[in-house]
Design a protein around this motif. Sequence first.
Motif, PDB file in Angstrom:
ATOM      1  N   ASN A  20      47.277  -1.265  11.231  1.00 56.22           N
ATOM      2  CA  ASN A  20      46.731  -2.533  11.367  1.00 56.22           C
ATOM      3  C   ASN A  20      46.224  -3.198  10.065  1.00 56.22           C
ATOM      4  N   ASN A  55      39.192  -6.933  11.665  1.00 55.51           N
ATOM      5  CA  ASN A  55      37.733  -6.963  12.128  1.00 55.51           C
ATOM      6  C   ASN A  55      37.605  -7.659  13.607  1.00 55.51           C
ATOM      7  N   GLU A  57      38.027  -7.134  17.029  1.00 52.80           N
ATOM      8  CA  GLU A  57      37.885  -6.001  18.054  1.00 52.80           C
ATOM      9  C   GLU A  57      38.712  -6.590  19.356  1.00 52.80           C
ATOM     10  N   THR A  58      38.715  -7.815  19.719  1.00 51.67           N
ATOM     11  CA  THR A  58      39.219  -8.326  21.115  1.00 51.67           C
ATOM     12  C   THR A  58      40.738  -8.617  20.933  1.00 51.67           C
ATOM     13  N   LYS A  60      44.290  -7.605  20.107  1.00 54.00           N
ATOM     14  CA  LYS A  60      45.285  -6.515  19.693  1.00 54.00           C
ATOM     15  C   LYS A  60      46.846  -6.752  19.400  1.00 54.00           C
TER      16      LYS A  60
END
Length: 169
Positions: A20, A55, A57-58, A60
């Motif tokens: 990532n 950063n 998180e929701t 992807k």
Amino acid sequence: MSKRWPTSKDRAEREILPLNLSLYHAARDYPGGGKAIAAIYGVPATTLQHRLNPNAETHKLSLDDLEYVLEATRDPRILDSLLALVPNAHWFEYQEATTECSEQQLLNSVANLSSQVSELLTRISEHRRDGKYHDHEKAELEKLKGQLFGAVQALLVTAQRFDGEMAHG
């Protein structure tokens, strides 16, 4: 004197990053950033940028996002990150599109290999001074090892091309 913690950009120069982060840096360093990559492939720029944000998180990344960033940037950090998931797998990129090879190209490959060996040995020596390998030092040596394997493979391909040219010449 205070010690400054390395940023992910500093780490990217010295070690293999998680996938990532390598995608994030590749897109960020690309001219125009994630917006330019999104424009090339016709995807919503905001969505791609949110997915690339380490950063967020929701959001992807999808395989398509990986493909877009890798194809657009051709950033070696992404390949390093992908192959770090497969122990002892390494990559290198063919530099010439032809099968011809000059003596100068062969010498350049030998010089590159020598440089990679020298860099690895220098770093091993530096890291051994305190008698212990730290995690960031191990990570740096892993990256250098992969680059060395790539240089060996490039030399082998160059030598085969040169031998083929000599046999046919």
